[in-house]
Design a protein around this motif. Structure first.
Motif, PDB file in Angstrom:
ATOM      1  N   ASP A  26       7.197  18.921  -9.784  1.00  0.00           N
ATOM      2  CA  ASP A  26       5.838  19.462  -9.854  1.00  0.00           C
ATOM      3  C   ASP A  26       4.823  18.503  -9.238  1.00  0.00           C
ATOM      4  OD1 ASP A  26       6.698  21.773 -11.126  1.00  0.00           O
ATOM      5  OD2 ASP A  26       6.407  20.925 -13.129  1.00  0.00           O
ATOM      6  N   GLY A  27       5.040  17.203  -9.456  1.00  0.00           N
ATOM      7  CA  GLY A  27       4.157  16.200  -8.856  1.00  0.00           C
ATOM      8  C   GLY A  27       2.727  16.256  -9.357  1.00  0.00           C
ATOM      9  N   LYS A  28       2.538  16.588 -10.631  1.00  0.00           N
ATOM     10  CA  LYS A  28       1.191  16.750 -11.185  1.00  0.00           C
ATOM     11  C   LYS A  28       0.367  15.471 -11.156  1.00  0.00           C
ATOM     12  CE  LYS A  28       2.599  20.506 -14.163  1.00  0.00           C
ATOM     13  NZ  LYS A  28       3.085  20.852 -15.496  1.00  0.00           N
ATOM     14  N   ALA A 150      10.682  15.260   2.075  1.00  0.00           N
ATOM     15  CA  ALA A 150       9.505  16.116   1.943  1.00  0.00           C
ATOM     16  C   ALA A 150       8.734  15.660   0.715  1.00  0.00           C
ATOM     17  CB  ALA A 150       9.925  17.575   1.791  1.00  0.00           C
ATOM     18  N   SER A 151       7.420  15.786   0.742  1.00  0.00           N
ATOM     19  CA  SER A 151       6.616  15.422  -0.425  1.00  0.00           C
ATOM     20  C   SER A 151       7.091  16.198  -1.647  1.00  0.00           C
ATOM     21  CB  SER A 151       5.139  15.708  -0.157  1.00  0.00           C
ATOM     22  OG  SER A 151       4.652  14.858   0.850  1.00  0.00           O
ATOM     23  N   LYS A 152       7.076  15.528  -2.789  1.00  0.00           N
ATOM     24  CA  LYS A 152       7.491  16.069  -4.084  1.00  0.00           C
ATOM     25  C   LYS A 152       8.995  16.265  -4.207  1.00  0.00           C
ATOM     26  CE  LYS A 152       3.146  18.558  -4.892  1.00  0.00           C
ATOM     27  NZ  LYS A 152       2.438  17.445  -5.442  1.00  0.00           N
ATOM     28  N   ARG A 174       4.423   6.792   4.252  1.00  0.00           N
ATOM     29  CA  ARG A 174       5.484   7.355   3.407  1.00  0.00           C
ATOM     30  C   ARG A 174       5.423   6.567   2.108  1.00  0.00           C
ATOM     31  NH1 ARG A 174      10.129   6.452   6.365  1.00  0.00           N
ATOM     32  NH2 ARG A 174      10.319   4.397   5.448  1.00  0.00           N
ATOM     33  N   VAL A 175       5.254   7.260   0.983  1.00  0.00           N
ATOM     34  CA  VAL A 175       5.085   6.603  -0.316  1.00  0.00           C
ATOM     35  C   VAL A 175       6.161   7.122  -1.259  1.00  0.00           C
ATOM     36  CG1 VAL A 175       3.514   6.199  -2.254  1.00  0.00           C
ATOM     37  CG2 VAL A 175       2.597   6.429   0.074  1.00  0.00           C
ATOM     38  N   VAL A 176       6.929   6.198  -1.851  1.00  0.00           N
ATOM     39  CA  VAL A 176       8.012   6.604  -2.746  1.00  0.00           C
ATOM     40  C   VAL A 176       7.984   5.807  -4.044  1.00  0.00           C
ATOM     41  CG1 VAL A 176       9.508   7.212  -0.790  1.00  0.00           C
ATOM     42  CG2 VAL A 176       9.779   4.999  -1.887  1.00  0.00           C
ATOM     43  N   LEU A 177       8.537   6.436  -5.069  1.00  0.00           N
ATOM     44  CA  LEU A 177       8.871   5.784  -6.324  1.00  0.00           C
ATOM     45  C   LEU A 177      10.388   5.839  -6.399  1.00  0.00           C
ATOM     46  CD1 LEU A 177       7.776   4.587  -9.029  1.00  0.00           C
ATOM     47  CD2 LEU A 177       8.000   6.902  -9.964  1.00  0.00           C
TER      48      LEU A 177
END
Length: 188
Positions: A26-28, A150-152, A174-177
């Motif tokens: 969901d990426g809320k 892809a995002s999320k 590009r941002v990742v966890l």
């Protein structure tokens, strides 16, 4: 009679019975998470300042921050459909969770995570931001397998398989966890 568990994520095989799982989250809390990771990156809050180590690319993350915790809870909810005993690994330094920000031209060096599974959650993955690649040695064959982020999107895979990312060709970061997971037997 025991009920068969359904895995929500899509299984992406590299070779027969071996690959990675993927989900769309969901990426809320992504806006807060992205701002936090970009700021920590720009402030030089890295796991290591020794540039000979892969951890020099990793941003320290506080897993108790509410938006990090909420995202990790959503990640664990998904990966536990694969195995409900999976949990975030701990080390003497705390939870094995980190972030990465790759601006245009940035990439992640080839590395692996011994004896664990790994996840990467793409907080921001613009077009042409660099694919995730795995080196697979299978049945005397050597293959490079790829995932276009892809995002999320959340990817879950065997951490012991060598992997790296291609250069980000986008003007956006590009941002990742990311983090390491195991079956709960790693008390520090």
């Amino acid at each position: 009679k025991k009920k068969m568990k359904t895995i929500e994520g899509k299984f992406q095989p590299w070779v027969p019975n071996y690959g990675y799982h993927s989900w769309k989250l969901d990426g809320k809390r992504d806006k807060e998470l992205m701002e936090y990771l970009v700021k920590r990156n720009n402030d030089g809050r890295f796991v290591s300042n020794d540039y000979s180590l892969p951890t020099s690319e990793d941003i320290r993350v506080d897993p108790e921050k509410s938006f990090v915790k909420d995202t990790l809870d959503e990640i664990l909810e998904k990966v536990r459909t694969v195995n409900d005993k999976l949990s975030i690994m701990k080390s003497n330094f705390g939870s094995e969770v980190w972030g990465q920000v790759n601006y245009k031209g940035g990439s992640t060096a080839m590395h692996k995570h011994d004896n664990c599974f790994a996840f990467v959650y793409y907080v921001n993955a613009p077009k042409d931001c660099g694919m995730l690649n795995w080196y697979i040695n299978y049945d005397t064959k050597f293959e490079v397998c790829k995932a276009d982020p892809a995002s999320k999107s959340l990817l879950f895979f065997p951490g012991w398989v060598p992997h790296f990312t291609m250069r980000n060709q986008s003007d956006e970061p590009r941002v990742v966890l990311a983090g390491n997971l195991d079956l709960g037997g790693n008390d520090v």
